[in-house]
Motif scaffolding. Structure first.
Motif, PDB file in Angstrom:
ATOM      1  N   ASP A 140      13.988  49.244  92.641  1.00 48.72           N
ATOM      2  CA  ASP A 140      14.748  49.013  93.865  1.00 48.72           C
ATOM      3  C   ASP A 140      13.962  49.264  95.143  1.00 48.72           C
ATOM      4  N   HIS A 141      12.703  49.665  95.049  1.00 46.84           N
ATOM      5  CA  HIS A 141      11.911  49.802  96.265  1.00 46.84           C
ATOM      6  C   HIS A 141      11.261  48.463  96.611  1.00 46.84           C
ATOM      7  N   VAL A 142      10.897  48.310  97.874  1.00 49.96           N
ATOM      8  CA  VAL A 142      10.248  47.092  98.337  1.00 49.96           C
ATOM      9  C   VAL A 142       8.806  47.422  98.699  1.00 49.96           C
ATOM     10  N   VAL A 143       7.871  46.658  98.135  1.00 50.35           N
ATOM     11  CA  VAL A 143       6.447  46.901  98.362  1.00 50.35           C
ATOM     12  C   VAL A 143       5.943  45.942  99.435  1.00 50.35           C
ATOM     13  N   LEU A 144       5.347  46.493 100.459  1.00 49.39           N
ATOM     14  CA  LEU A 144       4.767  45.709 101.549  1.00 49.39           C
ATOM     15  C   LEU A 144       3.315  46.135 101.764  1.00 49.39           C
ATOM     16  N   GLY A 145       2.597  45.319 102.508  1.00 50.61           N
ATOM     17  CA  GLY A 145       1.278  45.699 102.986  1.00 50.61           C
ATOM     18  C   GLY A 145       1.279  45.673 104.501  1.00 50.61           C
ATOM     19  N   ASP A 146       0.592  46.613 105.136  1.00 44.90           N
ATOM     20  CA  ASP A 146       0.485  46.603 106.591  1.00 44.90           C
ATOM     21  C   ASP A 146      -0.432  45.440 107.006  1.00 44.90           C
ATOM     22  N   PRO A 147      -0.779  45.271 108.276  1.00 42.95           N
ATOM     23  CA  PRO A 147      -1.562  44.099 108.680  1.00 42.95           C
ATOM     24  C   PRO A 147      -2.903  43.928 107.969  1.00 42.95           C
ATOM     25  N   GLU A 148      -3.438  44.981 107.351  1.00 38.77           N
ATOM     26  CA  GLU A 148      -4.670  44.833 106.573  1.00 38.77           C
ATOM     27  C   GLU A 148      -4.436  45.047 105.082  1.00 38.77           C
ATOM     28  N   GLY A 149      -3.172  44.999 104.665  1.00 38.72           N
ATOM     29  CA  GLY A 149      -2.865  45.052 103.245  1.00 38.72           C
ATOM     30  C   GLY A 149      -2.771  46.433 102.653  1.00 38.72           C
ATOM     31  N   ASN A 150      -2.754  47.486 103.480  1.00 35.71           N
ATOM     32  CA  ASN A 150      -2.561  48.834 102.945  1.00 35.71           C
ATOM     33  C   ASN A 150      -1.133  48.952 102.418  1.00 35.71           C
ATOM     34  N   GLU A 151      -1.020  49.309 101.151  1.00 37.91           N
ATOM     35  CA  GLU A 151       0.264  49.288 100.473  1.00 37.91           C
ATOM     36  C   GLU A 151       1.218  50.356 101.016  1.00 37.91           C
ATOM     37  N   LEU A 152       2.510  50.015 101.064  1.00 36.48           N
ATOM     38  CA  LEU A 152       3.549  50.971 101.417  1.00 36.48           C
ATOM     39  C   LEU A 152       4.824  50.547 100.705  1.00 36.48           C
ATOM     40  N   CYS A 153       5.705  51.498 100.497  1.00 36.78           N
ATOM     41  CA  CYS A 153       6.990  51.205  99.851  1.00 36.78           C
ATOM     42  C   CYS A 153       8.124  51.606 100.782  1.00 36.78           C
ATOM     43  N   VAL A 154       9.142  50.769 100.842  1.00 35.75           N
ATOM     44  CA  VAL A 154      10.371  51.106 101.560  1.00 35.75           C
ATOM     45  C   VAL A 154      11.404  51.470 100.501  1.00 35.75           C
ATOM     46  N   ILE A 155      11.835  52.724 100.527  1.00 34.84           N
ATOM     47  CA  ILE A 155      12.707  53.286  99.496  1.00 34.84           C
ATOM     48  C   ILE A 155      14.164  53.108  99.925  1.00 34.84           C
ATOM     49  N   PRO A 156      15.057  52.736  99.005  1.00 32.23           N
ATOM     50  CA  PRO A 156      16.464  52.548  99.386  1.00 32.23           C
ATOM     51  C   PRO A 156      17.169  53.867  99.648  1.00 32.23           C
ATOM     52  N   ALA A 157      18.327  53.783 100.268  1.00 29.00           N
ATOM     53  CA  ALA A 157      19.159  54.964 100.506  1.00 29.00           C
ATOM     54  C   ALA A 157      19.611  55.553  99.174  1.00 29.00           C
ATOM     55  N   GLY A 158      19.862  56.856  99.176  1.00 34.99           N
ATOM     56  CA  GLY A 158      20.366  57.531  97.986  1.00 34.99           C
ATOM     57  C   GLY A 158      19.302  58.019  97.041  1.00 34.99           C
ATOM     58  N   ASN A 159      18.035  57.912  97.415  1.00 31.59           N
ATOM     59  CA  ASN A 159      16.953  58.391  96.562  1.00 31.59           C
ATOM     60  C   ASN A 159      16.940  59.918  96.587  1.00 31.59           C
ATOM     61  N   SER A 160      17.245  60.537  95.453  1.00 34.27           N
ATOM     62  CA  SER A 160      17.380  61.996  95.425  1.00 34.27           C
ATOM     63  C   SER A 160      16.042  62.702  95.593  1.00 34.27           C
ATOM     64  N   TRP A 161      14.963  62.059  95.156  1.00 32.93           N
ATOM     65  CA  TRP A 161      13.641  62.693  95.247  1.00 32.93           C
ATOM     66  C   TRP A 161      13.240  62.928  96.706  1.00 32.93           C
ATOM     67  N   LEU A 162      13.591  62.001  97.583  1.00 34.63           N
ATOM     68  CA  LEU A 162      13.206  62.118  98.985  1.00 34.63           C
ATOM     69  C   LEU A 162      14.361  62.578  99.875  1.00 34.63           C
ATOM     70  N   ALA A 163      15.420  63.088  99.269  1.00 31.00           N
ATOM     71  CA  ALA A 163      16.543  63.604 100.053  1.00 31.00           C
ATOM     72  C   ALA A 163      16.069  64.722 100.976  1.00 31.00           C
ATOM     73  N   GLY A 164      16.436  64.628 102.237  1.00 29.93           N
ATOM     74  CA  GLY A 164      16.083  65.664 103.196  1.00 29.93           C
ATOM     75  C   GLY A 164      14.760  65.460 103.896  1.00 29.93           C
ATOM     76  N   THR A 165      13.955  64.490 103.446  1.00 29.10           N
ATOM     77  CA  THR A 165      12.689  64.237 104.123  1.00 29.10           C
ATOM     78  C   THR A 165      12.921  63.336 105.332  1.00 29.10           C
ATOM     79  N   GLY A 166      11.884  63.169 106.133  1.00 36.45           N
ATOM     80  CA  GLY A 166      11.970  62.291 107.282  1.00 36.45           C
ATOM     81  C   GLY A 166      11.735  60.841 106.909  1.00 36.45           C
ATOM     82  N   PHE A 167      11.620  59.988 107.924  1.00 36.98           N
ATOM     83  CA  PHE A 167      11.406  58.555 107.693  1.00 36.98           C
ATOM     84  C   PHE A 167      10.117  58.325 106.910  1.00 36.98           C
TER      85      PHE A 167
END
Length: 242
Positions: free
Chosen positions: A103-130
């Protein structure tokens, strides 16, 4: 025994066009950028903010980075809004072998550096910032080393996977355990450790060697004290207090 002052953690990304990549991340994260010599840094808003700096390189990106960033979502629609916003700023979709049911979305920044956008409700990252997590390749030994090197608590240690959290729990750094990813001669995405006020260069280098790091080379200028490698031979830099 005196309590060790927690260190500050950062990442350094090589870029063919550091101004463009820094501008992208500054907009995404809502930070200002500062220039110091050939280096562009995103200025932290708090002591716990993950430091991010960009250095120029002529080498094109040829392999997936061993480490990447995870951005969080708070509400159900946040993930798509973030994806749309990043695409409008110059990101693009990437296929890194993710499964259709993930359920995560994988993107690359303008030079292709990988990043993931995590959906709401992810318990592992609960309480962290953006900017919720740095997801890193690495063994349990690396995770243990970085917990001790940073003075950050180990919040996960199971089946070879480890994770630490910033002192305020605003973000995590997690190591996925074996198998390790393929690597080139130089990693474009590397870690920084920022020494605290009152700690000397030789003292800090000696401490890190005692924890299992290896000195690659000592550095002389621009607030960079040494280039070292962790137990997995990932190179990082030790920076003077900032």
């Amino acid at each position: 025994m005196p309590v060790m002052t927690p260190r500050r953690f950062g990442i350094c990304i090589d870029a063919n066009d550091p101004e463009r990549v820094a501008a992208f991340w500054a907009t995404v994260l809502g930070r200002e950028a500062g220039v110091r010599g050939e280096e562009i840094s995103l200025l932290p808003r708090s002591d716990d903010d993950i430091r991010i700096r960009f250095l120029p390189t002529d080498e094109p990106k040829a392999m997936a980075n061993p480490h990447h960033l995870h951005l969080t979502s708070r509400l159900a629609d946040d993930q798509q809004r973030t994806v749309d916003r990043l695409l409008s700023l110059g990101a693009r979709h990437l296929d890194v072998g993710q499964l259709p049911e993930e359920d995560h979305v994988v993107l690359g920044d303008p030079e292709g550096n990988e990043l993931c956008v995590i959906p709401a409700g992810n318990s592992w990252l609960a309480g962290t910032g953006f900017l919720g997590e740095v997801a890193a390749d690495g063994s349990r030994d690396a995770g243990i080393f970085w917990s001790e090197a940073l003075g950050w608590p180990l919040v996960w240690d199971e089946d070879g996977e480890t994770a630490v959290a910033t002192p305020s729990a605003s973000a995590k750094v997690a190591w996925g355990g074996p198998p390790s990813v393929p690597r080139g001669p130089r990693d474009r995405f590397r870690f920084d450790l920022v020494a605290p006020e009152g700690v000397g260069r030789e003292e800090e280098i000696e401490r890190l060697v005692g924890l299992g790091a290896t000195v690659v080379t000592e550095l002389g200028g621009d607030g960079r004290w040494a280039r070292m490698s962790d137990p997995d031979a990932y190179v990082f830099e030790v920076l003077a207090p900032r």
